[in-house]
Design a protein around this motif. Structure first.
Motif, PDB file in Angstrom:
ATOM      1  N   GLY A   1       0.795  -1.219   0.000  1.00  0.00           N
ATOM      2  CA  GLY A   1       0.000   0.000   0.000  1.00  0.00           C
ATOM      3  C   GLY A   1       0.827   1.268   0.000  1.00  0.00           C
ATOM      4  O   GLY A   1       0.297   2.351  -0.274  1.00  0.00           O
ATOM      5  N   ASP A   2       2.141   1.159   0.293  1.00  0.00           N
ATOM      6  CA  ASP A   2       3.004   2.341   0.270  1.00  0.00           C
ATOM      7  C   ASP A   2       3.245   2.805  -1.161  1.00  0.00           C
ATOM      8  O   ASP A   2       3.289   1.998  -2.098  1.00  0.00           O
ATOM      9  CB  ASP A   2       4.356   2.037   0.926  1.00  0.00           C
ATOM     10  N   THR A   3       3.441   4.106  -1.317  1.00  0.00           N
ATOM     11  CA  THR A   3       3.773   4.683  -2.615  1.00  0.00           C
ATOM     12  C   THR A   3       5.281   4.919  -2.677  1.00  0.00           C
ATOM     13  O   THR A   3       5.874   5.448  -1.734  1.00  0.00           O
ATOM     14  CB  THR A   3       3.040   6.021  -2.830  1.00  0.00           C
ATOM     15  N   VAL A   4       5.901   4.501  -3.778  1.00  0.00           N
ATOM     16  CA  VAL A   4       7.349   4.632  -3.924  1.00  0.00           C
ATOM     17  C   VAL A   4       7.672   5.368  -5.214  1.00  0.00           C
ATOM     18  O   VAL A   4       6.896   5.370  -6.169  1.00  0.00           O
ATOM     19  CB  VAL A   4       8.049   3.245  -3.930  1.00  0.00           C
ATOM     20  N   LYS A   5       8.834   6.011  -5.209  1.00  0.00           N
ATOM     21  CA  LYS A   5       9.360   6.666  -6.392  1.00  0.00           C
ATOM     22  C   LYS A   5      10.590   5.913  -6.862  1.00  0.00           C
ATOM     23  O   LYS A   5      11.164   5.106  -6.122  1.00  0.00           O
ATOM     24  CB  LYS A   5       9.718   8.122  -6.081  1.00  0.00           C
ATOM     25  N   VAL A   6      11.020   6.176  -8.101  1.00  0.00           N
ATOM     26  CA  VAL A   6      12.218   5.539  -8.639  1.00  0.00           C
ATOM     27  C   VAL A   6      13.412   5.863  -7.737  1.00  0.00           C
ATOM     28  O   VAL A   6      13.602   7.011  -7.317  1.00  0.00           O
ATOM     29  CB  VAL A   6      12.490   6.016 -10.081  1.00  0.00           C
ATOM     30  N   ASN A   7      14.173   4.819  -7.402  1.00  0.00           N
ATOM     31  CA  ASN A   7      15.369   4.899  -6.556  1.00  0.00           C
ATOM     32  C   ASN A   7      15.065   5.048  -5.072  1.00  0.00           C
ATOM     33  O   ASN A   7      15.989   5.252  -4.278  1.00  0.00           O
ATOM     34  CB  ASN A   7      16.315   6.018  -7.014  1.00  0.00           C
ATOM     35  N   ASP A   8      13.801   4.936  -4.667  1.00  0.00           N
ATOM     36  CA  ASP A   8      13.508   4.856  -3.235  1.00  0.00           C
ATOM     37  C   ASP A   8      14.048   3.530  -2.690  1.00  0.00           C
ATOM     38  O   ASP A   8      13.946   2.484  -3.351  1.00  0.00           O
ATOM     39  CB  ASP A   8      11.996   4.920  -2.985  1.00  0.00           C
ATOM     40  N   ILE A   9      14.601   3.552  -1.474  1.00  0.00           N
ATOM     41  CA  ILE A   9      15.101   2.321  -0.856  1.00  0.00           C
ATOM     42  C   ILE A   9      13.900   1.504  -0.372  1.00  0.00           C
ATOM     43  O   ILE A   9      13.085   1.997   0.402  1.00  0.00           O
ATOM     44  CB  ILE A   9      16.037   2.627   0.321  1.00  0.00           C
ATOM     45  N   VAL A  10      13.799   0.269  -0.847  1.00  0.00           N
ATOM     46  CA  VAL A  10      12.666  -0.572  -0.466  1.00  0.00           C
ATOM     47  C   VAL A  10      13.056  -1.659   0.533  1.00  0.00           C
ATOM     48  O   VAL A  10      12.205  -2.138   1.279  1.00  0.00           O
ATOM     49  CB  VAL A  10      12.005  -1.211  -1.706  1.00  0.00           C
TER      50      VAL A  10
ATOM     51  N   PRO B   1      17.495  -0.034  -4.028  1.00  0.00           N
ATOM     52  CA  PRO B   1      16.516   0.926  -4.537  1.00  0.00           C
ATOM     53  C   PRO B   1      15.617   0.278  -5.578  1.00  0.00           C
ATOM     54  O   PRO B   1      15.996  -0.696  -6.226  1.00  0.00           O
ATOM     55  CB  PRO B   1      17.399   2.005  -5.163  1.00  0.00           C
ATOM     56  N   THR B   2      14.420   0.816  -5.749  1.00  0.00           N
ATOM     57  CA  THR B   2      13.494   0.284  -6.749  1.00  0.00           C
ATOM     58  C   THR B   2      13.610   1.067  -8.053  1.00  0.00           C
ATOM     59  O   THR B   2      13.744   2.298  -8.023  1.00  0.00           O
ATOM     60  CB  THR B   2      12.042   0.348  -6.251  1.00  0.00           C
TER      61      THR B   2
ATOM     62  N   VAL C   1       3.148  -0.196  -3.873  1.00  0.00           N
ATOM     63  CA  VAL C   1       3.570  -1.558  -3.540  1.00  0.00           C
ATOM     64  C   VAL C   1       2.327  -2.416  -3.372  1.00  0.00           C
ATOM     65  O   VAL C   1       1.476  -2.153  -2.519  1.00  0.00           O
ATOM     66  CB  VAL C   1       4.404  -1.567  -2.243  1.00  0.00           C
ATOM     67  N   THR C   2       2.204  -3.444  -4.194  1.00  0.00           N
ATOM     68  CA  THR C   2       1.035  -4.319  -4.135  1.00  0.00           C
ATOM     69  C   THR C   2       1.338  -5.672  -3.501  1.00  0.00           C
ATOM     70  O   THR C   2       0.414  -6.393  -3.139  1.00  0.00           O
ATOM     71  CB  THR C   2       0.465  -4.538  -5.545  1.00  0.00           C
ATOM     72  N   ALA C   3       2.608  -6.034  -3.407  1.00  0.00           N
ATOM     73  CA  ALA C   3       2.944  -7.319  -2.785  1.00  0.00           C
ATOM     74  C   ALA C   3       4.412  -7.343  -2.414  1.00  0.00           C
ATOM     75  O   ALA C   3       5.254  -6.832  -3.154  1.00  0.00           O
ATOM     76  CB  ALA C   3       2.623  -8.483  -3.719  1.00  0.00           C
TER      77      ALA C   3
END
Length: 475
Positions: free
Chosen positions: A28-37, A50-51, A57-59
């Motif tokens: 459910g979190d929203t991420v941007k390019v290069n965010d650390i996941v 990084p993503t 995030v769905t799974a």
């Protein structure tokens, strides 16, 4: 809606797998390019991942603590109008099913003709392709023209008795705050971090884990502190031999890599070790004078700094010690630069981060760099590239109060110096026994590259420079 599955990238240095240490995001979190996941632990270090995708995030496809191969899908990120609706994540879908299960359940498979992307540390990068939805195992097979839809989640009937959750059930949406070394400690002790009461700020720290381990392993613990799940995870278990107790620690990550490397080194390179006891009183006096120098007021000065300087100078006169043996081509490769490995004891095991160009750095810069690489290593943040390329190493066993030891070569290197504790000992000076600062040095070298004469000359040089630092002016 487009869904991307981010696959575990190649962390480099020939590594083929990694362990998911901790997730920094939840479904459910929203991420941007290069965010650390997430943070992953390889055989050499902990790496923040990084993503390459932006969206929701769905799974989370891999649970914390699980080790997976490079190329395994670890997280799903959706973009588009429906990205805000997270996919159902259950224990059955926490990890990708084998290929035969996907075939049985009708899950879509990627086109065999489609070239596989090359994994890198930052992932594959955004790429437009057909959405692939992971099916529930119980769903019937669907045709290509009719994509499967997620089944609505039905409420479970009320059970007559409460059911305890399995200790291995992944928590995709519940995150426990703890640093990587603390997670490593809990994992080695077989403790589920979600069961450990956190301290100030909701963060689980090392004392919290240790206190919890003592509590659940104490005989006669209260029922509320020794549930079925905790009993399974208790670090001390009966061995079955006379009622004894034992703790089993999995050998993996850095410890596994270190064990394999040391065995390979010990049985590949013919080691020779020589010892030398040295009066280093003049070096200790020099160190005190340096500490009074205002120009060095911000520099952390220690005997190790003088040892490093002495080693760099001695390697100039014995370049064979700063070399490697090319097994395939049967050649001795002399290195023109000194990239010095500094062995550091960390919560994850022994690491040897490298100080680049140690022979060309001025004293203040050299001191700062040594302190920095050791600090980063102890925090578990050393990257794989920072552990590679060393040409000679130093291990300071004296910080543990040990007089000396037989060091084992770092694979690929020809020499390593062990420095023992510096203590006040009786010493003969001008026919009189007086107390002096004394230490023992031990150097191991690869006898395929270095002869006894060369190894002895190098060790004598280091000893002479520490006994009389003024000799450095003549080197």
């Amino acid at each position: 809606m487009t869904t991307h599955e981010y696959r575990l990238p190649d962390p480099g240095e020939g590594l083929t797998e990694a362990e998911i240490v901790s997730w920094h995001v939840a479904v459910g979190d929203t991420v941007k390019v290069n965010d650390i996941v997430c943070e992953v632990e390889t055989a050499k270090s902990i790496v923040e991942l990084p993503t390459p995708y932006a969206g929701t995030v769905t799974a989370l496809l891999v649970a914390e603590g699980e080790t997976v191969a490079v190329g395994t899908p670890i997280i799903a990120v959706s973009e588009g109008a429906d990205a805000s609706a997270p996919a159902d994540v259950s224990p059955e879908t926490a990890a990708p099913p084998p290929a035969e299960e996907r075939a049985e359940t009708g899950a879509e498979l990627p086109d065999a003709a489609e070239p596989a992307p090359v994994a890198t540390l930052v992932g594959y990068g955004p790429r437009e392709r057909q959405s692939v939805r992971r099916r529930r195992r119980s769903a019937p097979a669907a045709t290509q023209s009719e994509p499967a839809q997620p089944e609505p989640v039905q409420p479970e009937p009320v059970q007559p008795e409460p059911v305890q959750p399995e200790p291995t059930q992944p928590a995709a949406t519940v995150r426990t705050l703890a640093k990587p070394p603390v997670r490593k400690l809990a994992k080695d002790l077989g403790i589920d971090l979600r069961q450990v009461p956190p301290g100030d700020g909701g963060v689980v720290r090392r004392p919290d884990v240790e206190a919890y381990a003592r509590r659940i392993s104490t005989p006669g613990a209260a029922p509320e502190t020794a549930s079925a799940a905790e009993t399974v995870a208790a670090p001390a278990a009966a061995s079955g031999t006379g009622g004894g107790r034992e703790t089993r620690v999995p050998v993996k990550g850095v410890r596994k890599a270190t064990a394999e490397a040391m065995v390979a080194s010990a049985f590949t390179a013919p080691h020779v070790t020589e010892w030398l006891t040295v009066d280093v009183s003049r070096s200790m006096e020099l160190l005190e004078r340096m500490r009074d120098d205002r120009a060095l007021a911000d520099v952390k000065l220690s005997p190790l700094l003088l040892v490093v300087r002495a080693v760099c100078l001695a390697l100039r006169r014995t370049p064979e010690m700063n070399a490697t043996f090319d097994e395939e081509r049967q050649e001795i490769v002399l290195k023109h630069d000194v990239h010095l490995g500094i062995a550091a004891a960390t919560p994850r095991g022994l690491l040897v981060p490298v100080v680049r160009d140690a022979d060309r750095r001025p004293m203040p810069e050299l001191a700062a760099e040594i302190g920095e690489v050791v600090r980063v290593a102890r925090e578990g943040k050393t990257q794989p590239a920072d552990l590679a390329g060393g040409t000679f190493s130093i291990t300071n066993v004296g910080v543990f109060g040990v007089d000396a030891g037989t060091p084992i070569l770092v694979p690929g290197q020809t020499g390593i110096l062990a420095v023992g504790a510096i203590n006040r000992r009786p010493w003969v000076v001008d026919e009189e026994v007086v107390p002096r600062w004394v230490t023992t040095l031990a150097v191991s070298f690869d006898h395929r590259v270095v002869d006894g004469e060369q190894g002895s000359r190098f060790l004598a040089d280091v000893g002479a420079l520490l006994e009389d630092p003024a000799r450095a002016l003549t080197v």
